[in-house]
Enzyme design. Structure first.
Site, mmCIF file in Angstrom:
data_model
loop_
_atom_site.group_PDB
_atom_site.id
_atom_site.type_symbol
_atom_site.label_atom_id
_atom_site.label_comp_id
_atom_site.label_asym_id
_atom_site.label_seq_id
_atom_site.Cartn_x
_atom_site.Cartn_y
_atom_site.Cartn_z
ATOM 1 C CB ALA A 71 -30.943 11.320 0.678
ATOM 2 C CE LYS A 72 -29.115 6.113 2.926
ATOM 3 N NZ LYS A 72 -30.468 6.150 2.347
ATOM 4 C CB ILE A 73 -22.301 10.244 3.479
ATOM 5 C CG1 ILE A 73 -21.228 11.268 3.865
ATOM 6 C CG2 ILE A 73 -21.710 8.876 3.203
ATOM 7 C CD1 ILE A 73 -20.700 11.115 5.277
#
Ligand SMILES: *Cc1c(COP(=O)(O)O)cnc(C)c1O
Length: 363
Positions: free
Chosen positions: A178-180
């Protein structure tokens, strides 16, 4: 359904992972881990980096290395992901929840000041949704108390050109999908301190004394939270492309801001002077009564095929804790939402979502 997140995998990721899977064994078992950690420490300008299986594990190792344990207190914001408080409790220490700043949604330095006691063993500011805490103020208030930065979602965020995670004693990152940027599951802990990094590596090797001739002599209870080479191959490719992700995230924020930025009673990610944030998740907070409330807005958007995520709840509101006097965290937790911010989103998609939000709120 348009999701809130979304990864971007190119030929580069596929090539590196394939190479790690085919060749990354025996004497090559840590080639990608070594490359990834070196590139990452360069990127955030930290002296040492150590790759882990997750952001949670990075936080856990950092606190364990500082010796956080029974009788200690760790100050952290009430508005954050509960991984932060979990690791404090699992180490036998007490999380002390303080309120956040209504603009940055990050820990309030003023509130830290009031919460410091002789038992305070560490302070954990969090880069909420990629936004920047007032790190210089936090450091000045800490007066030498170790700082473990939860910069999990903040790869690419800086203040005065200094990278998230490289202000504190330790900085911790997450590469959850879900992170960048992602490694599948994964994380990183960074520090400039040689001795602390040495101790962290030792603790994460089950506390085995490697200075002896004999093997399997254990001198501390330890962990094994290190990242695997195949995950690191994915991470290296993502890191080499992360600036384009940051650029796109900031573009997405601008598209939202053009439509939602000037609505009375609605706030959006705030970037203080000197800060350059990665805009990981463009988020809004309903600060007054609109035609619909936050939860209704999320339901209506879902019916339109638009996925959103509510803000974290104030952790102290859960039954395991004594509820803290943190009105801003409580308000944000009940009235904030993260909007779709995946790097693959197009301008027409973002504008459609923003206009939809505006229509539901204001008619
Ligand atoms: C994602 C995140 C974590 C946890 O990271 P994992 O890799 O999922 O363990 C911790 N803190 C914050 C603020 C996060 O955003």
């Amino acid at each position: 359904m348009i999701l809130t997140g979304g990864v971007d995998i190119s030929e580069k990721e596929i090539a590196y992972v394939l190479d790690a899977t085919i060749n990354g064994w025996n004497e090559h078992h840590s080639d990608y881990v070594d490359k990834f950690t070196h590139s990452f420490s360069d990127y955030v300008t930290a002296k040492h980096a150590y790759a882990t299986t997750g952001g949670t594990q990075a936080l856990w190792l950092a606190l364990a290395t500082l010796g956080v344990g029974k009788g200690d207190e760790v100050i952290l914001p009430d508005l954050t992901y509960f991984a932060c408080s979990d690791v404090v409790v699992l180490l036998g220490a007490k999380p002390v929840f303080v309120d956040v700043d209504p603009l940055t949604w990050c820990i309030s330095p003023e509130k830290i000041k009031k919460a410091i006691t002789p038992r305070t063993k560490a302070i954990m500011p969090v880069w909420t949704y990629g936004n920047a805490p007032d790190m210089l103020e936090v450091m000045s208030i800490a007066e030498g108390i170790p700082i473990v930065e939860d910069s999990c979602p903040a790869v690419g965020s800086t203040v005065d050109g200094i990278h998230a995670g490289s202000f504190g004693t330790f900085g911790c990152f997450s590469f959850h999908g879900a992170k960048i940027m992602t490694t599948g599951f994964g994380g990183m802990v960074v520090t400039d301190d040689d001795d602390l990094m040495k101790r962290l590596v030792y603790l994460d090797d089950h506390g085995e004394d490697k200075s002896l001739d004999e093997r399997f002599i254990q001198t501390d209870i330890g962990y094994s939270f290190y990242m695997h080479n195949i995950n690191a191959a994915l991470g290296l490719a993502q890191l080499e492309r992360v600036d384009t992700f940051v650029h796109k995230k900031r573009q997405i924020f601008k598209w939202y801001e053009n439509i939602l930025g000037n609505i009375d009673g609605l706030s959006i990610n705030y970037e203080q002077k000197g800060a350059f944030t990665n805009r990981w998740l463009t988020s809004i907070v309903l600060n007054k009564k609109f035609r619909v409330d936050r939860d209704m807005l999320m339901r209506l958007l879902r019916d339109e095929g638009i996925d959103t995520r509510p803000f974290f709840r104030a952790i102290s509101s859960f039954k395991m804790y004594d509820e803290a006097d943190t009105p801003v965290s409580h308000h944000l937790g009940l009235n904030g939402l993260n909007l779709p911010s995946g790097v693959q989103r197009t301008q027409p998609e973002i504008e459609r979502i923003a206009l939809q939000v505006k229509t539901y709120l204001c008619g």
